[in-house]
Scaffold this motif. Structure first.
Motif, PDB file in Angstrom:
ATOM      1  N   UNK A   1      80.485 101.000  59.757  1.00  0.00           N
ATOM      2  CA  UNK A   1      80.358 101.855  58.401  1.00  0.00           C
ATOM      3  C   UNK A   1      81.080 100.670  57.415  1.00  0.00           C
ATOM      4  N   UNK A   2      81.542  99.895  57.706  1.00  0.00           N
ATOM      5  CA  UNK A   2      82.214  98.439  57.525  1.00  0.00           C
ATOM      6  C   UNK A   2      81.245  96.832  57.095  1.00  0.00           C
ATOM      7  N   UNK A   3      81.199  97.181  58.873  1.00  0.00           N
ATOM      8  CA  UNK A   3      80.363  95.538  58.582  1.00  0.00           C
ATOM      9  C   UNK A   3      79.184  95.850  59.020  1.00  0.00           C
ATOM     10  N   UNK A   4      78.389  95.007  58.517  1.00  0.00           N
ATOM     11  CA  UNK A   4      76.538  95.214  59.331  1.00  0.00           C
ATOM     12  C   UNK A   4      76.874  93.401  60.552  1.00  0.00           C
ATOM     13  N   UNK A   5      76.988  94.229  61.436  1.00  0.00           N
ATOM     14  CA  UNK A   5      77.193  92.774  62.263  1.00  0.00           C
ATOM     15  C   UNK A   5      75.571  92.635  63.160  1.00  0.00           C
ATOM     16  N   UNK A   6      74.993  91.459  64.015  1.00  0.00           N
ATOM     17  CA  UNK A   6      74.676  91.036  64.421  1.00  0.00           C
ATOM     18  C   UNK A   6      74.095  92.211  66.098  1.00  0.00           C
ATOM     19  N   UNK A   7      74.908  92.119  66.171  1.00  0.00           N
ATOM     20  CA  UNK A   7      75.502  92.778  67.710  1.00  0.00           C
ATOM     21  C   UNK A   7      77.043  93.517  67.690  1.00  0.00           C
ATOM     22  N   UNK A   8      76.530  95.015  68.562  1.00  0.00           N
ATOM     23  CA  UNK A   8      78.226  95.542  68.440  1.00  0.00           C
ATOM     24  C   UNK A   8      77.833  95.560  70.178  1.00  0.00           C
ATOM     25  N   UNK A   9      78.618  94.748  71.299  1.00  0.00           N
ATOM     26  CA  UNK A   9      78.481  95.027  72.540  1.00  0.00           C
ATOM     27  C   UNK A   9      80.172  94.908  72.873  1.00  0.00           C
ATOM     28  N   UNK A  10      80.360  96.208  73.857  1.00  0.00           N
ATOM     29  CA  UNK A  10      82.110  96.622  73.970  1.00  0.00           C
ATOM     30  C   UNK A  10      82.095  95.706  75.521  1.00  0.00           C
ATOM     31  N   UNK A  11      82.385  94.682  75.498  1.00  0.00           N
ATOM     32  CA  UNK A  11      82.971  94.273  76.772  1.00  0.00           C
ATOM     33  C   UNK A  11      84.242  94.765  77.564  1.00  0.00           C
ATOM     34  N   UNK A  12      85.257  94.966  76.870  1.00  0.00           N
ATOM     35  CA  UNK A  12      86.594  95.300  77.047  1.00  0.00           C
ATOM     36  C   UNK A  12      86.857  96.740  76.912  1.00  0.00           C
ATOM     37  N   UNK A  13      87.431  97.708  77.568  1.00  0.00           N
ATOM     38  CA  UNK A  13      88.234  99.334  76.973  1.00  0.00           C
ATOM     39  C   UNK A  13      89.670  99.014  77.386  1.00  0.00           C
ATOM     40  N   UNK A  14      90.573  99.233  76.394  1.00  0.00           N
ATOM     41  CA  UNK A  14      92.145  99.207  76.984  1.00  0.00           C
ATOM     42  C   UNK A  14      93.295 100.915  76.238  1.00  0.00           C
ATOM     43  N   UNK A  15      93.773 100.815  77.141  1.00  0.00           N
ATOM     44  CA  UNK A  15      95.254 101.801  76.489  1.00  0.00           C
ATOM     45  C   UNK A  15      96.045 101.395  76.099  1.00  0.00           C
ATOM     46  N   UNK A  16      96.775 101.622  75.499  1.00  0.00           N
ATOM     47  CA  UNK A  16      98.369 100.652  75.201  1.00  0.00           C
ATOM     48  C   UNK A  16      98.903 102.401  74.546  1.00  0.00           C
ATOM     49  N   UNK A  17     100.451 102.150  74.966  1.00  0.00           N
ATOM     50  CA  UNK A  17     101.475 102.891  74.508  1.00  0.00           C
ATOM     51  C   UNK A  17     102.838 102.649  74.218  1.00  0.00           C
ATOM     52  N   UNK A  18     103.051 103.004  72.875  1.00  0.00           N
ATOM     53  CA  UNK A  18     104.212 102.568  72.568  1.00  0.00           C
ATOM     54  C   UNK A  18     105.652 103.961  71.983  1.00  0.00           C
ATOM     55  N   UNK A  19     106.318 103.898  71.931  1.00  0.00           N
ATOM     56  CA  UNK A  19     107.523 105.338  72.106  1.00  0.00           C
ATOM     57  C   UNK A  19     107.532 105.618  70.748  1.00  0.00           C
ATOM     58  N   UNK A  20     107.476 106.481  70.487  1.00  0.00           N
ATOM     59  CA  UNK A  20     107.826 107.491  69.339  1.00  0.00           C
ATOM     60  C   UNK A  20     108.981 108.580  69.251  1.00  0.00           C
ATOM     61  N   UNK A  21     109.605 108.848  68.525  1.00  0.00           N
ATOM     62  CA  UNK A  21     110.371 109.951  68.525  1.00  0.00           C
ATOM     63  C   UNK A  21     111.087 109.880  66.806  1.00  0.00           C
ATOM     64  N   UNK A  22     111.974 111.007  66.975  1.00  0.00           N
ATOM     65  CA  UNK A  22     112.364 111.316  65.235  1.00  0.00           C
ATOM     66  C   UNK A  22     113.407 110.242  65.206  1.00  0.00           C
ATOM     67  N   UNK A  23     113.764 109.473  65.159  1.00  0.00           N
ATOM     68  CA  UNK A  23     114.907 108.727  65.000  1.00  0.00           C
ATOM     69  C   UNK A  23     113.264 107.189  64.536  1.00  0.00           C
ATOM     70  N   UNK A  24     113.288 106.561  62.780  1.00  0.00           N
ATOM     71  CA  UNK A  24     112.619 105.711  63.305  1.00  0.00           C
ATOM     72  C   UNK A  24     112.649 104.487  62.006  1.00  0.00           C
ATOM     73  N   UNK A  25     112.372 103.157  62.038  1.00  0.00           N
ATOM     74  CA  UNK A  25     111.633 102.922  63.241  1.00  0.00           C
ATOM     75  C   UNK A  25     112.118 101.988  64.493  1.00  0.00           C
TER      76      UNK A  25
END
Length: 371
Positions: free
Chosen positions: A310-334
């Motif tokens: 919706x934002x960019x008109x690209x010649x191609x959109x080919x996914x080569x890698x996918x991954x998950x990331x994780x970080x801690x969340x809590x009631x105390x921030x940041x």
């Protein structure tokens, strides 16, 4: 006399930041890491040191100081800065109103409001119909998976930091560290466990309602276009405190919640960063749970890709890698900063901004321990 002034548990960006702050004071440092290399949140992110949009106060102050340190570290450790600055693109008039309000304030210093025409002049791949943009010069972007390893090698080779890899921590008794390969003594200990706070301080983890945020990210094959900076769009304006807290953000939030409720439910906002080979790192989503699951959602990836298209008109959109990331969340921030015993500190960010703020946090912790 202990063999080390400081023992650090964890070789992600937070551990490395504390090691750097310590060696700059002339301290003897050892870093203990359970894996063969850093493999958590520090290498599964955009490598984006973000200034514009950060919440005023400690977070922005730390980001500004960390950027200064990143500049020096990048030169000395041969870490390439791949992109500078951010282009915040407003697809909706309500998003442009947020950018205009931000630019008019103190934190907008150095940023430039762009008309839709000027924004497309800088990035011709932008779709027709955008409302405008804000160009910020303040950010840095490195390749996280390469930079973390390079900084560890530099700390070892140039500053004498001792790294003990593939070495799980067993226990800490005072400042005696028992690990899988033996025992070591230090004057002080810093635990930089990322999401594993509960492994070292279970009662504290319960008290702050520790949970994990899971991100989904992808790499797109080089689309044949060069980006002038890291690119963000409307949904991103609701993820950063310095933008989301503005009065004009309420109208943007109401509209996007009405128009794209699934994306809001998945915590999606769009960041597009470019690597040296021209490929694009894109993401991300945010889902909170007491325990992060191992499974990624194809539907969530498609929501991210929909926002990209919706934002960019690209010649191609080919996914080569996918991954998950994780970080801690809590009631105390940041930030979680807890003294577990005399001269034993636990430190973990709870806002996903480790790359942006860790170097400043490391200086604060070491100053407190060795003042």
């Amino acid at each position: 006399m202990p063999a080390f002034d400081l023992a650090i548990v964890g070789a992600g960006i937070m551990g490395l930041a504390h090691a750097l702050a310590a060696v700059r004071r002339g301290l003897r440092v050892v870093v203990i890491e359970r894996d063969a290399r850093a493999n958590g949140a520090s290498v599964r992110n955009f490598g984006f040191v973000t200034i514009t949009g950060q919440e005023a106060g400690d977070t922005r102050r730390r980001a500004l100081r960390s950027r200064e340190i990143w500049e020096a570290v990048a030169r000395e450790a041969a870490v390439d800065i791949l992109q500078r600055g951010t282009l915040f693109v407003a697809r909706r008039p309500e998003a442009l109103a947020v950018l205009e309000e931000f630019a008019a304030g103190e934190m907008g210093d150095g940023c430039e409001l762009l008309s839709a025409r000027d924004a497309r002049g800088r990035l011709p791949q932008l779709r027709a119909g955008i409302a405008g943009a804000l160009a910020s010069p303040h950010e840095l972007r490195i390749e996280a998976r390469d930079a973390i390893a390079a900084i560890a090698a530099w700390l070892e080779d140039r500053h004498g930091v001792v790294f003990s890899w593939s070495n799980p921590l067993l226990s800490i008794e005072g400042t005696t560290v028992r690990h899988a390969h033996g025992t070591l003594e230090a004057e002080a200990v810093v635990l930089a466990p990322g999401t594993a706070v509960g492994d070292f301080a279970p009662q504290y983890a319960r008290r702050v309602e520790l949970a994990q945020c899971t991100l989904q990210m992808m790499r797109i094959a080089a689309p044949g276009a060069r980006l002038p900076a890291v690119v963000m769009s409307d949904l991103s304006l609701l993820r950063y405190g310095g933008l989301a807290s503005l009065g004009s953000a309420a109208a943007l939030r109401e509209r996007v919640e009405r128009e794209c409720p699934r994306a809001i439910a998945e915590g999606i906002h769009l960041i597009v960063a470019q690597s040296s080979d021209g490929s694009l790192v894109i993401g991300d989503s945010h889902r909170h749970a007491a325990l992060a699951g191992p499974f990624a959602s194809a539907a969530t990836d498609e929501l991210i890709l929909d926002e990209l298209r919706a934002l960019l008109d690209l010649q191609r959109v080919e996914v080569t890698e996918r991954w998950l990331g994780h970080y801690a969340v809590a009631t105390v921030k940041p930030l979680l900063r807890e003294t577990l015993a005399p001269r034993v500190e636990l430190v973990s960010v709870t806002n996903g901004l480790g790359m942006s703020t860790a170097f400043a946090i490391g200086e604060e912790t070491i100053a407190g321990l060795f003042a």
